[in-house]
Design a protein around this motif. Structure first.
Motif, mmCIF file in Angstrom:
data_model
loop_
_atom_site.group_PDB
_atom_site.id
_atom_site.type_symbol
_atom_site.label_atom_id
_atom_site.label_comp_id
_atom_site.label_asym_id
_atom_site.label_seq_id
_atom_site.Cartn_x
_atom_site.Cartn_y
_atom_site.Cartn_z
ATOM 1 N N GLU A 319 12.606 10.672 -5.243
ATOM 2 C CA GLU A 319 11.804 10.010 -4.214
ATOM 3 C C GLU A 319 10.457 10.717 -4.145
ATOM 4 O O GLU A 319 10.383 11.948 -4.199
ATOM 5 C CB GLU A 319 12.505 10.056 -2.856
ATOM 6 N N PHE A 320 9.416 9.923 -4.009
ATOM 7 C CA PHE A 320 8.068 10.476 -4.012
ATOM 8 C C PHE A 320 7.255 9.808 -2.913
ATOM 9 O O PHE A 320 7.276 8.576 -2.769
ATOM 10 C CB PHE A 320 7.407 10.236 -5.375
ATOM 11 N N VAL A 321 6.566 10.605 -2.111
ATOM 12 C CA VAL A 321 5.716 10.111 -1.027
ATOM 13 C C VAL A 321 4.338 10.758 -1.165
ATOM 14 O O VAL A 321 4.233 11.971 -1.384
ATOM 15 C CB VAL A 321 6.305 10.440 0.356
ATOM 16 N N LEU A 322 3.290 9.953 -1.046
ATOM 17 C CA LEU A 322 1.922 10.468 -1.120
ATOM 18 C C LEU A 322 1.108 9.860 0.014
ATOM 19 O O LEU A 322 1.047 8.637 0.170
ATOM 20 C CB LEU A 322 1.286 10.123 -2.460
ATOM 21 N N ASN A 323 0.488 10.727 0.832
ATOM 22 C CA ASN A 323 -0.381 10.308 1.926
ATOM 23 C C ASN A 323 -1.794 10.802 1.646
ATOM 24 O O ASN A 323 -1.983 11.976 1.287
ATOM 25 C CB ASN A 323 0.103 10.880 3.262
ATOM 26 N N THR A 324 -2.782 9.932 1.800
ATOM 27 C CA THR A 324 -4.164 10.324 1.523
ATOM 28 C C THR A 324 -5.093 9.844 2.627
ATOM 29 O O THR A 324 -4.905 8.756 3.186
ATOM 30 C CB THR A 324 -4.648 9.740 0.184
ATOM 31 N N HIS A 325 -6.056 10.684 2.957
ATOM 32 C CA HIS A 325 -7.169 10.297 3.826
ATOM 33 C C HIS A 325 -8.352 10.023 2.899
ATOM 34 O O HIS A 325 -9.092 10.930 2.513
ATOM 35 C CB HIS A 325 -7.504 11.412 4.813
ATOM 36 N N ASN A 326 -8.525 8.770 2.539
ATOM 37 C CA ASN A 326 -9.516 8.424 1.529
ATOM 38 C C ASN A 326 -10.942 8.508 2.059
ATOM 39 O O ASN A 326 -11.846 8.970 1.357
ATOM 40 C CB ASN A 326 -9.239 7.013 1.010
ATOM 41 N N LEU A 327 -11.155 8.029 3.281
ATOM 42 C CA LEU A 327 -12.473 8.083 3.914
ATOM 43 C C LEU A 327 -12.300 8.575 5.339
ATOM 44 O O LEU A 327 -11.387 8.145 6.055
ATOM 45 C CB LEU A 327 -13.135 6.697 3.914
ATOM 46 N N VAL A 328 -13.165 9.461 5.756
ATOM 47 C CA VAL A 328 -13.160 9.958 7.128
ATOM 48 C C VAL A 328 -14.545 9.747 7.716
ATOM 49 O O VAL A 328 -15.520 9.537 6.994
ATOM 50 C CB VAL A 328 -12.762 11.446 7.184
ATOM 51 N N GLY A 329 -14.605 9.761 9.034
ATOM 52 C CA GLY A 329 -15.872 9.488 9.694
ATOM 53 C C GLY A 329 -15.782 8.219 10.518
ATOM 54 O O GLY A 329 -14.718 7.853 11.025
ATOM 55 N N GLU A 330 -16.907 7.511 10.637
ATOM 56 C CA GLU A 330 -16.910 6.305 11.455
ATOM 57 C C GLU A 330 -16.032 5.220 10.820
ATOM 58 O O GLU A 330 -15.301 4.508 11.507
ATOM 59 C CB GLU A 330 -18.339 5.793 11.640
ATOM 60 N N PHE A 331 -16.113 5.113 9.509
ATOM 61 C CA PHE A 331 -15.209 4.206 8.789
ATOM 62 C C PHE A 331 -14.098 5.050 8.168
ATOM 63 O O PHE A 331 -14.363 5.943 7.358
ATOM 64 C CB PHE A 331 -15.962 3.438 7.700
ATOM 65 N N GLN A 332 -12.849 4.775 8.551
ATOM 66 C CA GLN A 332 -11.717 5.564 8.096
ATOM 67 C C GLN A 332 -10.761 4.703 7.270
ATOM 68 O O GLN A 332 -10.548 3.527 7.561
ATOM 69 C CB GLN A 332 -10.965 6.173 9.282
ATOM 70 N N TRP A 333 -10.189 5.345 6.271
ATOM 71 C CA TRP A 333 -9.229 4.662 5.405
ATOM 72 C C TRP A 333 -8.156 5.661 4.999
ATOM 73 O O TRP A 333 -8.447 6.691 4.394
ATOM 74 C CB TRP A 333 -9.949 4.098 4.177
ATOM 75 N N THR A 334 -6.936 5.388 5.366
ATOM 76 C CA THR A 334 -5.800 6.218 4.979
ATOM 77 C C THR A 334 -4.792 5.367 4.207
ATOM 78 O O THR A 334 -4.679 4.157 4.444
ATOM 79 C CB THR A 334 -5.105 6.851 6.192
ATOM 80 N N SER A 335 -4.058 6.003 3.297
ATOM 81 C CA SER A 335 -3.064 5.308 2.485
ATOM 82 C C SER A 335 -1.751 6.062 2.506
ATOM 83 O O SER A 335 -1.718 7.301 2.637
ATOM 84 C CB SER A 335 -3.539 5.162 1.033
ATOM 85 N N ASN A 336 -0.678 5.314 2.350
ATOM 86 C CA ASN A 336 0.652 5.894 2.210
ATOM 87 C C ASN A 336 1.372 5.165 1.087
ATOM 88 O O ASN A 336 1.486 3.941 1.114
ATOM 89 C CB ASN A 336 1.447 5.771 3.516
ATOM 90 N N PHE A 337 1.822 5.924 0.111
ATOM 91 C CA PHE A 337 2.541 5.340 -1.021
ATOM 92 C C PHE A 337 3.896 6.019 -1.146
ATOM 93 O O PHE A 337 4.001 7.245 -1.050
ATOM 94 C CB PHE A 337 1.754 5.526 -2.318
ATOM 95 N N ASN A 338 4.945 5.233 -1.328
ATOM 96 C CA ASN A 338 6.259 5.804 -1.548
ATOM 97 C C ASN A 338 6.992 5.013 -2.615
ATOM 98 O O ASN A 338 6.826 3.791 -2.734
ATOM 99 C CB ASN A 338 7.076 5.844 -0.254
ATOM 100 N N ILE A 339 7.788 5.721 -3.414
ATOM 101 C CA ILE A 339 8.572 5.088 -4.465
ATOM 102 C C ILE A 339 9.858 5.887 -4.632
ATOM 103 O O ILE A 339 9.869 7.117 -4.492
ATOM 104 C CB ILE A 339 7.777 5.012 -5.791
ATOM 105 N N ALA A 340 10.946 5.176 -4.898
ATOM 106 C CA ALA A 340 12.254 5.821 -5.033
ATOM 107 C C ALA A 340 12.973 5.236 -6.237
ATOM 108 O O ALA A 340 13.071 4.019 -6.390
ATOM 109 C CB ALA A 340 13.085 5.619 -3.769
#
Length: 587
Positions: A319-340
């Motif tokens: 099982e693999f989980v990856l969380n990323t804060h791609n952009l921070v500031g006024e415009f924010q973008w976060t991602s979460n990817f998981n695969i098993a």
């Protein structure tokens, strides 16, 4: 409505049936905390879930249910009382500066009672009188009750040394009314250890790695997901010629016990570049024994199967989980990817071959619920006959030729409902007061047997609405196609086989939520704490090669307690595409 259809015209049913369901439900929780000593706490909580459901059904005399009885009606009342209680002590202490210890001991209890009352009647004076008080004949009535109980005792201790060496151990004893009188309780211990490497002095100069933890664990868990009385010898009331009596309905198994799973887990948690990138990696091995399966028994006993503990099953995977804060500031973008990734195999079944579902079987050396049957080989271009593969006796020789005789073809493994991997990808965007959440879900490598295919793609054998691939049927010598010649009631290729097994891999846009939160200036004028408007979409898009309605469904044709009923569809209702609008208001 056309009255000359082969099947009952369902328009009559839509127009002539009232089926109303009313549900009242109350869920409540109550708890109390008491500090016995500064570092010793006692907590007791009680949860109560009450459900009252009333169903009224009436079919008028124009429907197939009521046309010969001057209307048919029934009423069903379901009442469920479910409560739980937990009582436990927590001791939390720190000593010698570097040592922390938290210990918990307690018990829990769950009780669930389900009551059902049913009555039906016929011969109503007109279709304007739909309540059972107007029925001239009360044709049926029954009351039933079913219960289950769980009683558990548990303990857990967590120890930390220097905030980087972790040790945890737990033990619990679970009892269930569902198991036999000789094996009602199961013992399930576990132990785990962790090492936060990033807090060691030798890691102080590693700037890109802000957190790293290794962990390992071993534990036993139990499964009681079965009916309420499978261990009991059951009798049911019956009647004949006005006399009452009893008849056996289930053989007893006082040795029925918990299905147990021993799991080994090895993993790590990490954070990179501050907390911009974080994730988890896990490898596990799960070994299950005492499987709860319906085992074949001699029919001379009066029964054909009995629920028993038999065999062993192994699951293992990553099982693999990856969380990323791609952009921070006024415009924010976060991602979460998981695969098993998971693979399973039945390692022992005491020589049994257990059937369930349409084509599903439990067979030693194979994944659970593999599909077993004839392998479809296409169409004979000379005469339009459906062809099936011939195999050697052990099923390993796939070059043994073909036959147009369904009965001559031998059975082999033709499908696997277990996916190679599953996962999801979530993205969250926000800008000022706007937010957007998008969730993608995917499954790859599993098979579905379309049990309705032999009626929907049947070469003239049945009269259900046919799939459009029937237009590609064989029509004259030399035609190359995988759809046999259409023959009225001919059974040309419509028997169960791999012809109706399909790859059910899919990618689905599972959920999209777009929201707007009112600014503080507007909230102040409204004297509110928070107001958020949103629109949500569920099951918006699906990308799949599965030719049926929905690759994510399973038929209810067989009891859901049958754990071999996996990967089957039979006119299963697809999941709805739902658009919702709402507002959240905080005072």
């Amino acid at each position: 409505p056309n009255e000359n259809t082969l099947y009952y015209n369902f328009i009559r049913h839509v127009q002539g049936v009232d089926n109303n369901q009313t549900v009242f439900r109350n869920v409540g929780n109550l708890y109390a905390d008491y500090s016995i000593l500064p570092n010793l706490q006692f907590r007791s909580d009680l949860g109560l879930d009450l459900l009252f459901q009333n169903e009224d059904y009436y079919a008028d005399r124009n429907t197939n249910a009521g046309e010969n009885t001057n209307g048919y009606g029934d009423s069903r009342i379901v009442n469920i009382v479910n409560y739980t209680t937990n009582n436990y002590l927590t001791w939390d202490t720190q000593f010698a500066e570097d040592h922390k210890l938290t210990a918990v001991a307690g018990m829990s209890y769950q009780s669930s009672d389900r009551y059902l009352t049913f009555v039906s009647g016929t011969n109503f004076p007109t279709d304007s009188f739909t309540k059972l008080a107007s029925a001239a004949d009360i044709t049926g009535g029954s009351t039933t009750q079913t219960v289950f109980r769980f009683l558990s005792y548990f303990s857990r201790a967590n120890y930390t040394f220097k905030d980087r060496y972790l040790l945890s151990a737990s033990a619990r004893v679970d009892g269930s009314s569902r198991f036999g009188s000789n094996e009602r309780y199961g013992f399930f211990p576990s132990i785990s250890a962790g090492w936060i490497v990033s807090r060691e002095e030798f890691m102080s100069d590693v700037d890109f790695l802000s957190f790293l933890k290794f962990r390992a664990s071993y534990g036993l868990t139990g499964n009681a997901n079965i009916g309420n009385f499978p261990s009991r010898g059951l009798y049911g009331g019956t009647g004949y010629a006005g006399l009452s009596g009893l008849s056996p309905s289930q053989t007893p198994n006082p040795d029925l016990k918990w299905e147990r799973t021993a799991q080994y887990n090895f993993g790590l948690d990490f954070e990179l570049v501050g907390d911009r990138i974080s994730g988890e990696v896990d490898y596990y091995i799960k070994k299950t024994d005492d499987l709860l399966l319906n085992v074949n028994v001699p029919a001379t006993s009066g029964f054909t199967s009995q629920l028993r503990n038999v065999g062993e099953l192994e699951n293992k995977g990553f099982e693999f989980v990856l969380n990323t804060h791609n952009l921070v500031g006024e415009f924010q973008w976060t991602s979460n990817f998981n695969i098993a990734f998971n693979s399973n195999k039945i390692t022992d079944l005491d020589g049994q071959v257990i059937t369930g579902g349409f084509l599903n079987r439990a067979v030693e050396g194979e994944p659970i619920a593999v599909m077993w049957g004839k392998e479809y080989a296409g169409v004979d271009p000379d005469n339009g006959d459906a062809l099936y593969h011939l195999h050697s006796e052990d099923g390993k020789d796939y070059d043994a030729g073909t036959t147009n005789s369904y009965s001559e073809a031998n059975d082999v493994v033709i499908g696997d409902p277990n996916p190679d991997f599953i996962g999801g990808l979530g993205n969250r965007f926000s800008y000022k007061n706007f937010d957007l959440n998008v969730l993608l879900q995917f499954v790859y490598g599993n098979d579905i047997y379309n049990g309705g295919g032999r009626y929907q793609s049947a070469n003239g054998d049945f009269f259900d609405n046919q799939t459009k691939n029937q237009l590609n049927r064989w029509q004259e010598p030399g035609d190359i196609t995988d759809v046999p010649e259409a023959r009225l009631f001919g059974g040309n290729g419509s028997n169960p086989s791999s012809r109706y097994i399909h790859d059910a891999s899919y990618l689905r846009l599972k959920n999209v939520v777009f929201g707007y939160t009112l600014p503080q200036s507007a909230l102040d004028r409204l004297n509110l704490q928070r107001v958020r408007l949103y629109v949500s979409g569920l099951n918006l898009l699906t990308f799949t090669d599965y030719p049926g309605w929905d690759p994510e469904v399973n038929t209810d044709l067989y009891s859901q307690s049958n754990n071999l009923n996996i990967g089957n569809e039979f006119y299963s209702v697809p999941q709805a595409r739902t658009i919702s609008f709402g507002v959240n208001i905080g005072f």
